[in-house]
Scaffold this active site. Sequence first.
Site, PDB file in Angstrom:
ATOM      1  N   GLY A 282      -6.662  -9.785   1.192  1.00 45.96           N
ATOM      2  CA  GLY A 282      -6.425 -11.138   1.700  1.00 45.96           C
ATOM      3  C   GLY A 282      -5.449 -11.127   2.857  1.00 45.96           C
ATOM      4  O   GLY A 282      -5.717 -11.696   3.925  1.00 45.96           O
ATOM      5  N   ALA A 283      -4.300 -10.485   2.647  1.00 41.98           N
ATOM      6  CA  ALA A 283      -3.282 -10.438   3.701  1.00 41.98           C
ATOM      7  C   ALA A 283      -3.821  -9.719   4.925  1.00 41.98           C
ATOM      8  O   ALA A 283      -3.593 -10.144   6.070  1.00 41.98           O
ATOM      9  CB  ALA A 283      -2.027  -9.743   3.179  1.00 41.98           C
TER      10      ALA A 283
ATOM     11  N   ALA B 242     -20.207   3.127  10.637  1.00 43.51           N
ATOM     12  CA  ALA B 242     -20.580   3.640  11.953  1.00 43.51           C
ATOM     13  C   ALA B 242     -21.943   3.123  12.417  1.00 43.51           C
ATOM     14  O   ALA B 242     -22.328   3.325  13.582  1.00 43.51           O
ATOM     15  CB  ALA B 242     -20.591   5.160  11.925  1.00 43.51           C
TER      16      ALA B 242
ATOM     17  N   SER C 261      -9.678  -0.415  14.672  1.00 41.39           N
ATOM     18  CA  SER C 261      -8.682  -0.255  13.595  1.00 41.39           C
ATOM     19  C   SER C 261      -8.681   1.157  13.006  1.00 41.39           C
ATOM     20  O   SER C 261      -7.647   1.606  12.521  1.00 41.39           O
ATOM     21  CB  SER C 261      -8.923  -1.281  12.487  1.00 41.39           C
ATOM     22  OG  SER C 261      -9.985  -0.876  11.652  1.00 41.39           O
TER      23      SER C 261
ATOM     24  N   ASP D 137     -11.575  -5.135   6.361  1.00 42.17           N
ATOM     25  CA  ASP D 137     -10.762  -6.358   6.478  1.00 42.17           C
ATOM     26  C   ASP D 137     -10.628  -6.781   7.941  1.00 42.17           C
ATOM     27  O   ASP D 137     -10.608  -7.983   8.237  1.00 42.17           O
ATOM     28  CB  ASP D 137      -9.373  -6.129   5.871  1.00 42.17           C
ATOM     29  CG  ASP D 137      -9.458  -5.764   4.406  1.00 42.17           C
ATOM     30  OD1 ASP D 137     -10.401  -6.237   3.730  1.00 42.17           O
ATOM     31  OD2 ASP D 137      -8.606  -4.995   3.933  1.00 42.17           O
TER      32      ASP D 137
ATOM     33  N   GLY E  99      -3.037   3.256   8.632  1.00 37.12           N
ATOM     34  CA  GLY E  99      -2.747   2.058   7.849  1.00 37.12           C
ATOM     35  C   GLY E  99      -3.742   0.940   8.097  1.00 37.12           C
ATOM     36  O   GLY E  99      -4.707   1.094   8.854  1.00 37.12           O
TER      37      GLY E  99
ATOM     38  N   GLY F 263      -3.437  -5.255   1.096  1.00 39.60           N
ATOM     39  CA  GLY F 263      -4.101  -6.292   0.295  1.00 39.60           C
ATOM     40  C   GLY F 263      -5.188  -6.925   1.145  1.00 39.60           C
ATOM     41  O   GLY F 263      -4.941  -7.294   2.296  1.00 39.60           O
TER      42      GLY F 263
ATOM     43  N   GLY G 188     -22.755  -0.133  12.267  1.00 39.38           N
ATOM     44  CA  GLY G 188     -22.660  -1.541  12.646  1.00 39.38           C
ATOM     45  C   GLY G 188     -22.863  -2.482  11.478  1.00 39.38           C
ATOM     46  O   GLY G 188     -22.471  -2.184  10.348  1.00 39.38           O
TER      47      GLY G 188
ATOM     48  N   ASP H 131       0.846  -1.201   0.000  1.00 47.18           N
ATOM     49  CA  ASP H 131       0.000   0.000   0.000  1.00 47.18           C
ATOM     50  C   ASP H 131       0.876   1.243   0.000  1.00 47.18           C
ATOM     51  O   ASP H 131       1.705   1.426   0.901  1.00 47.18           O
ATOM     52  CB  ASP H 131      -0.891   0.033   1.252  1.00 47.18           C
ATOM     53  CG  ASP H 131      -2.037  -0.957   1.171  1.00 47.18           C
ATOM     54  OD1 ASP H 131      -2.166  -1.649   0.143  1.00 47.18           O
ATOM     55  OD2 ASP H 131      -2.814  -1.036   2.146  1.00 47.18           O
TER      56      ASP H 131
HETATM   57  O1  RIB Z   1      -9.189  -3.082   2.149  1.00 52.54           O
HETATM   58  C1  RIB Z   1      -8.028  -2.296   2.159  1.00 52.54           C
HETATM   59  C2  RIB Z   1      -7.052  -2.849   1.165  1.00 52.54           C
HETATM   60  O2  RIB Z   1      -7.604  -2.716  -0.133  1.00 52.54           O
HETATM   61  C3  RIB Z   1      -5.726  -2.139   1.092  1.00 52.54           C
HETATM   62  O3  RIB Z   1      -4.778  -2.671   1.991  1.00 52.54           O
HETATM   63  C4  RIB Z   1      -5.348  -2.255  -0.374  1.00 52.54           C
HETATM   64  O4  RIB Z   1      -4.185  -3.000  -0.594  1.00 52.54           O
HETATM   65  C5  RIB Z   1      -6.560  -2.870  -1.054  1.00 52.54           C
HETATM   66  O5  RIB Z   1      -6.406  -4.235  -1.244  1.00 52.54           O
END
Ligand code: RIB
Length: 314
Positions: free
Chosen positions: A48-49, A227, A288, A258, A293, A46, A229, A20
């Site tokens: 997934g990560a 916000a 978060s 995420d 970030g 990302g 829910g 990112d």
């Molecule tokens: O959901 C946020 C993510 O979306 C970021 O980290 C970016 O890489 C995109 O995948």
Amino acid sequence: MAVQPSGKKHVLVVGSANVDVTLRVGVLPQAGETVLARSVRETAGGKGANQAVAAARAGAGVRLAARLGRDGAGDRLVAAIEAAGVDVRAAGRDPDHPTGRATVLVSDDGDNSIVVVAGANGALGPGEVAAAVGSTGPGDVVVAQAEIPADAVAAAAATAARAGSRFVLNLAPYRALTPGLLAPDAILVVNAVEAAALAADSGADGVEGAAALAGRLGCTVVVTRGAHGAEMAGPGAAAVRVPALAVDAPVDTTGAGDAFVGVFAAGLAEGRTVPDAARRGCVAAGLSVRGDGAQASFPDRAGIDAAERARVDA
Ligand code: RIB
């Protein structure tokens, strides 16, 4: 009621890993507008990560099936994801494509706008996905999003159904759903924008809530509303709502969705109900957005437990 960690809980995340590049701006630019950024920094991202890291911080045993470039960015991401406690043995390296990259604009009010170049994420194949998901079983949770090819997502869904594991699809970024992709015990997680696109694609007249979408799709649907829910329903059931964590001044909303999905999946893997897992997902998402970030701002299990307790005691 808090569920204590017991036995091994398994979440397999099938998805993207990106570097990112985050630009801090006062206000997000409109089409045709140029704005100056105050700062730029590179972090691990990302969907997934991010979801894998969020689930691992919440206490689950997590594997990530992904594809990264055979480059320095890929090395740094794999190291960061592994350091967060995620098993990266199914994160393959691609000799022909660079690691995925996202440009993330974050405004003073914490809002964001993201553009992703898929790179190696676009080369994640159905065969390697099926091999990873094939090792899951009843009680495990398989999570996918839409920053990887549609045939990789389809392989994850079909293999999870055969293996008896629970499939969670976070349809982000939005793309049209292939009919029959989701088994009756699958769970679709969308935000309000994706829910509206889904309703429009299915020919619905106006916005549909979780109950209408669940009835139409024949599986459980969770709609996250920031916000406000989250709202969820199974086919033929009334919608249940869980609250957001109150946040006065969000710093950066990148990755909040995420955080929700990862912690939600971790909750399901430890036997929580869908509303209970979603309640914890909302707490994690709220925590978060208080930091910069994506992965760096995700809470650990103790942080989620403490925020849940504080909310109950308030
Ligand atoms: O959901 C946020 C993510 O979306 C970021 O980290 C970016 O890489 C995109 O995948």
